[in-house]
Design a protein around this motif. Structure first.
Motif, short mmCIF file in Angstrom:
data_model
loop_
_atom_site.label_atom_id
_atom_site.label_comp_id
_atom_site.label_asym_id
_atom_site.label_seq_id
_atom_site.Cartn_x
_atom_site.Cartn_y
_atom_site.Cartn_z
N ILE A 1 0.77 -1.05 0.03
CA ILE A 1 0.05 0.00 0.06
C ILE A 1 0.80 1.10 -0.06
N ALA A 2 1.94 1.18 0.65
CA ALA A 2 2.89 2.50 0.85
C ALA A 2 3.55 2.50 -0.55
N CYS A 3 3.75 1.66 -1.33
CA CYS A 3 4.38 1.64 -2.60
C CYS A 3 3.30 2.25 -3.63
N LEU A 4 2.30 1.67 -3.50
CA LEU A 4 1.34 2.22 -4.53
C LEU A 4 0.81 3.56 -4.28
N THR A 5 0.90 3.85 -2.93
CA THR A 5 0.71 5.62 -2.51
C THR A 5 1.56 6.46 -3.08
N LYS A 6 2.98 6.20 -3.01
CA LYS A 6 4.04 6.97 -3.48
C LYS A 6 4.58 7.03 -4.73
N GLU A 7 4.51 5.63 -5.31
CA GLU A 7 4.95 5.63 -6.85
C GLU A 7 4.05 5.28 -7.83
N ARG A 8 4.09 5.18 -9.05
CA ARG A 8 3.61 4.99 -10.20
C ARG A 8 3.88 3.61 -10.63
N TYR A 9 2.93 2.54 -10.69
CA TYR A 9 3.16 1.16 -11.22
C TYR A 9 2.18 1.02 -12.17
N ASP A 10 2.37 0.21 -13.31
CA ASP A 10 1.26 -0.08 -14.36
C ASP A 10 0.49 -1.48 -13.89
N ALA A 11 1.17 -2.26 -13.19
CA ALA A 11 0.39 -3.69 -12.82
C ALA A 11 0.85 -4.03 -11.42
N VAL A 12 0.11 -4.74 -10.92
CA VAL A 12 0.40 -5.43 -9.51
C VAL A 12 0.07 -6.72 -9.39
N SER A 13 0.91 -7.60 -8.87
CA SER A 13 0.88 -8.80 -8.80
C SER A 13 0.91 -9.13 -7.20
N SER A 14 0.07 -10.12 -6.65
CA SER A 14 0.10 -10.22 -5.13
C SER A 14 -0.20 -11.61 -4.84
N LEU A 15 0.36 -12.34 -3.79
CA LEU A 15 0.31 -13.57 -3.14
C LEU A 15 0.74 -13.54 -1.78
N LEU A 16 -0.51 -13.35 -0.79
CA LEU A 16 -0.39 -13.00 0.56
C LEU A 16 -1.40 -13.96 1.25
N SER A 17 -0.98 -14.30 2.65
CA SER A 17 -1.84 -14.89 3.64
C SER A 17 -3.11 -14.33 3.60
N VAL A 18 -4.03 -15.04 3.97
CA VAL A 18 -5.46 -14.57 3.98
C VAL A 18 -5.65 -13.38 4.51
N GLU B 1 -8.08 1.25 -11.55
CA GLU B 1 -7.44 1.50 -12.76
C GLU B 1 -6.17 0.78 -12.90
N MET B 2 -5.76 0.04 -11.83
CA MET B 2 -4.60 -0.74 -11.57
C MET B 2 -4.52 -2.24 -12.12
N MET B 3 -4.02 -2.50 -12.96
CA MET B 3 -4.27 -3.87 -13.69
C MET B 3 -3.45 -5.02 -12.74
N GLY B 4 -4.36 -6.13 -12.34
CA GLY B 4 -3.65 -7.09 -11.69
C GLY B 4 -3.04 -8.19 -12.79
N VAL B 5 -2.12 -8.70 -12.23
CA VAL B 5 -1.34 -9.68 -12.95
C VAL B 5 -1.31 -10.98 -11.97
N GLU B 6 -1.52 -12.25 -12.73
CA GLU B 6 -1.52 -13.57 -11.87
C GLU B 6 0.03 -13.78 -11.55
N THR B 7 -0.01 -14.07 -10.06
CA THR B 7 1.35 -14.42 -9.63
C THR B 7 1.76 -15.72 -10.09
N ALA B 8 3.21 -15.84 -10.43
CA ALA B 8 3.43 -17.11 -11.07
C ALA B 8 4.64 -17.81 -9.96
N ARG B 9 4.65 -19.20 -9.95
CA ARG B 9 5.61 -19.93 -9.02
C ARG B 9 6.74 -20.51 -9.99
N ASP B 10 6.79 -20.36 -11.24
CA ASP B 10 7.71 -20.90 -12.05
C ASP B 10 8.07 -20.01 -13.10
N GLU B 11 9.34 -20.17 -13.69
CA GLU B 11 9.71 -19.25 -14.86
C GLU B 11 8.84 -19.36 -16.20
#
Length: 267
Positions: A41-58, A73-83
Motif C-alpha cells: 500500500i505504501a508503494c502504491l501510494t508513493k509511486e506509479r506502477y502499471d500493474a500489480v501482482s500479489s500472493l499473501l496470507s488470508v 485502474e490498476m491492472m492485476g497480474v496472476e502471480t507465477a511460481r515458475d519461470e
C-alpha cells in the motif's frame, strides 16, 4: 518500460521475481518486490506502477485487496511460481498494457481532432467570413465526412439570464467545468443531427445543428427545435437554469452562413 509491483510473503516467489533475467526483453523494469500488505500500500501510494501482482496470507491478502478495490485502474497480474508461467503472465500483461496505451493514445488523437473540428464551426458561429472554397478546404483538412456543407443547417442564439449569478454564486467547480457540462447537454448527438456549441460568455451562447443524412430545410428546423426543447428541459432539471431562445435561423447550406458572415463583415 512498464513497472510491476509484487506484493508477496512467499520467499520462493519473491526470489523467482528478483532473479528472473528476462524482464527487459518482456518490456518491464525489474519489479519492486515487497512482502506485506502495508509495504504494498505504501508503494502504491508513493509511486506509479502499471500493474500489480500479489500472493499473501488470508488476512494480509484481504487487507491488500480491500485497498486495490479503491484503485480499479490498476491492472492485476496472476502471480507465477515458475519461470515458464512467469514468462507467459508477463507477456500477457505487456500485450494488455500496450493495447490499453494504444487505445488511450487514439482517444487523445480523436479528442484533439474533435476539438479542432468543433473550432471550425465555432469560427463560423463567431462570424468568420469563409467563402465556399475555404469551407470545402477546411472540411477536407479536418476530415469532416459526416457533414455535407451543401445540406441545410440551423443556428440558434440563446441567453441564460442567470448565467453570471449561477457561475459566481451557485456553481463551485469553475467556469471550465461548467462549459464542459453545457457542451455535454447541447452537443448530445441524436444520431441524425450533430450539434456544436459556442459559449460566448456565461449568459450568451450560439448553437449550430447539421444533419448527418439527407434532410430538407423544414426537417432540419424541426430537429433543431426538438433538440433545443430537450436542452431546455435538461438545464431546468439539472441546473435550475432557464434558457431563453433569442432566435433560430435556417440556412440553405453551410456556405450561406459563411456568405452572411462575409456580408456582415463588409458592412
Amino acid at each position: 518500460m512498464y513497472r510491476l509491483l509484487l506484493v508477496c510473503d512467499k520467499a520462493e516467489v519473491c526470489e523467482l521475481y528478483e532473479h528472473f533475467a528476462e524482464w527487459e526483453n518482456l518490456g518491464f523494469e525489474r519489479p519492486c518486490v515487497v512482502r506485506s500488505a502495508e509495504e504494498g500500500i505504501a508503494c502504491l501510494t508513493k509511486e506509479r506502477y502499471d500493474a500489480v501482482s500479489s500472493l499473501l496470507s488470508v488476512s494480509e491478502g484481504k487487507r491488500f485487496l480491500a485497498y486495490l478495490s479503491k484503485r480499479p485502474e490498476m491492472m492485476g497480474v496472476e502471480t507465477a511460481r515458475d519461470e515458464a508461467r512467469l514468462r507467459r503472465e508477463i507477456s500477457r500483461a505487456r500485450r494488455t498494457l500496450s493495447s490499453r496505451d494504444a487505445a488511450r493514445q487514439q482517444k487523445q488523437v480523436d479528442d484533439l481532432t474533435k476539438a479542432i473540428q468543433e473550432e471550425f464551426f465555432c469560427d463560423l458561429l463567431r462570424g468568420m467570413p469563409y467563402d465556399r472554397e475555404k469551407i470545402d478546404e477546411r472540411m477536407r483538412e479536418l476530415k469532416l465526412t459526416d457533414v455535407d456543407a451543401a445540406r441545410p443547417i440551423c443556428t440558434a442564439s440563446f441567453r441564460l439570464p442567470q448565467g453570471d449569478y449561477f457561475l459566481a454564486e451557485v456553481w463551485r467547480y469553475g467556469r471550465e467545468r461548467l462549459e464542459n457540462a453545457l457542451r455535454n447537454i447541447f452537443e448530445c448527438d441524436n444520431g441524425r443531427m450533430c450539434f456544436v456549441l459556442l459559449i460566448i460568455n456565461p449568459h450568451h451562447m450560439r448553437l449550430i445543428g447539421m444533419p448527418r443524412e439527407e434532410m430538407d430545410g423544414d426537417e432540419v428546423y424541426e430537429q433543431m427545435m426538438l433538440h433545443i426543447r430537450r436542452c431546455q428541459e435538461a438545464l431546468e432539471e439539472y441546473f435550475e437554469l432557464t434558457l431563453t431562445v433569442k432566435r433560430v435561423v435556417r440556412y440553405d447550406n453551410l456556405y450561406a452562413l459563411g456568405q452572411e458572415n462575409a456580408l456582415r463583415t463588409a458592412h
